[in-house]
Structures are given as structure tokens and as C-alpha cells.
Motif scaffolding. Structure first.
Motif, mmCIF file in Angstrom:
data_model
loop_
_atom_site.group_PDB
_atom_site.id
_atom_site.type_symbol
_atom_site.label_atom_id
_atom_site.label_comp_id
_atom_site.label_asym_id
_atom_site.label_seq_id
_atom_site.Cartn_x
_atom_site.Cartn_y
_atom_site.Cartn_z
ATOM 1 N N MET A 1 0.852 -1.192 0.000
ATOM 2 C CA MET A 1 0.000 0.000 0.000
ATOM 3 C C MET A 1 0.886 1.240 0.000
ATOM 4 N N HIS A 2 0.943 1.931 -1.153
ATOM 5 C CA HIS A 2 1.858 3.066 -1.212
ATOM 6 C C HIS A 2 1.291 4.305 -0.514
ATOM 7 N N GLU A 3 0.013 4.260 -0.148
ATOM 8 C CA GLU A 3 -0.575 5.386 0.578
ATOM 9 C C GLU A 3 0.142 5.621 1.908
ATOM 10 N N GLU A 32 -4.060 17.780 -2.780
ATOM 11 C CA GLU A 32 -4.563 17.630 -4.150
ATOM 12 C C GLU A 32 -4.250 16.219 -4.599
ATOM 13 N N ILE A 33 -5.276 15.531 -5.088
ATOM 14 C CA ILE A 33 -5.051 14.176 -5.571
ATOM 15 C C ILE A 33 -5.477 14.071 -7.029
ATOM 16 N N GLY A 34 -4.508 13.808 -7.862
ATOM 17 C CA GLY A 34 -4.787 13.671 -9.288
ATOM 18 C C GLY A 34 -5.507 12.368 -9.567
ATOM 19 N N GLU A 40 -5.685 6.413 -3.580
ATOM 20 C CA GLU A 40 -7.047 6.277 -3.082
ATOM 21 C C GLU A 40 -7.232 7.237 -1.912
ATOM 22 N N PRO A 41 -8.085 8.264 -2.076
ATOM 23 C CA PRO A 41 -8.254 9.229 -0.980
ATOM 24 C C PRO A 41 -8.639 8.571 0.347
ATOM 25 N N GLU A 42 -9.543 7.597 0.304
ATOM 26 C CA GLU A 42 -9.978 6.938 1.544
ATOM 27 C C GLU A 42 -8.815 6.224 2.226
#
Ligand SMILES: [Zn+2]
Length: 113
Positions: A1-3, A32-34, A40-42
């Protein structure tokens, strides 16, 4: 998971900013998320909450701004909207489209006090 590593990077930036400004705590972080960034914002929010626990940003609210993808088509020369990094050009169907926006995640704003 790279988040998780992204969240750690954001926290590092937030902590550096807070220290430089002599802030007591961080109120809000705007990211800002492209759409082409595969973030994944969540998932990012979950990781951010985890890595900031007990830190200066532990109480910070996280907001996301959706950045649409676009790119330049190498065949027809148009700037087009992209739904995927290797998606086709909606104008001519070519797959030689170079993504230019929406490919990254970045910190837009850090609110401190
Ligand atoms: Zn094209």
C-alpha cells in the motif's frame, strides 16, 4: 500500500512547516489528488490518521481536492481529458497521449496555529 509512505511524506512536510512557523498544532491539511495518480483518498486518509496519531497533526482535518487528468496527444496535437494514465485520446483514439496533469498528489495547504 503506497498510501502509507505518501502519508509519512505528508506528515514530514507538515511537521517541518509547523516547526518553521513555530506552530502549536496543525488544524487542517489540504491535499490535491490527481485522478491519474492511483492514490485512493480513503486509503490515504486512513494512513494519514494512523501516522499522525500523537503528532502535532494528530487533530488535523484532512481535505482532498480532486484534480482531473489531462494530457497532450502526440498524434493529433490536442490537449485532452484523460481518465487513465495510458488511456486513449478521446479525439483520435491514439494511445500516444502524454499525461500532464492529474498524475500526482501534493500538499496544497497547511493550516496551523
Ligand atoms: Zn489525439
Amino acid at each position: 500500500m503506497h498510501e502509507m509512505s505518501l502519508a509519512e511524506g505528508v506528515l514530514q512536510l507538515v511537521e517541518e512547516t509547523a516547526r518553521r512557523e513555530g506552530a502549536g498544532r496543525v488544524l487542517r491539511v489540504v491535499l490535491e489528488i490527481g485522478r491519474l495518480s492511483s492514490v485512493e483518498p480513503e486509503a490515504l486518509k486512513f494512513c494519514f490518521d494512523a501516522v499522525t496519531r500523537g503528532s502535532i497533526a494528530g487533530e488535523a482535518a484532512v481535505e482532498f481536492i480532486d484534480v482531473p487528468g489531462s494530457g497532450g496527444c502526440l498524434d493529433c496535437g490536442r490537449t485532452v481529458a484523460l481518465e487513465a494514465v495510458y488511456g486513449p485520446c478521446p479525439e483520435c483514439g491514439s494511445y500516444r497521449v502524454q499525461a500532464s496533469t492529474g498524475t500526482e498528489m501534493r500538499v496544497r495547504e497547511i493550516e496551523i496555529e
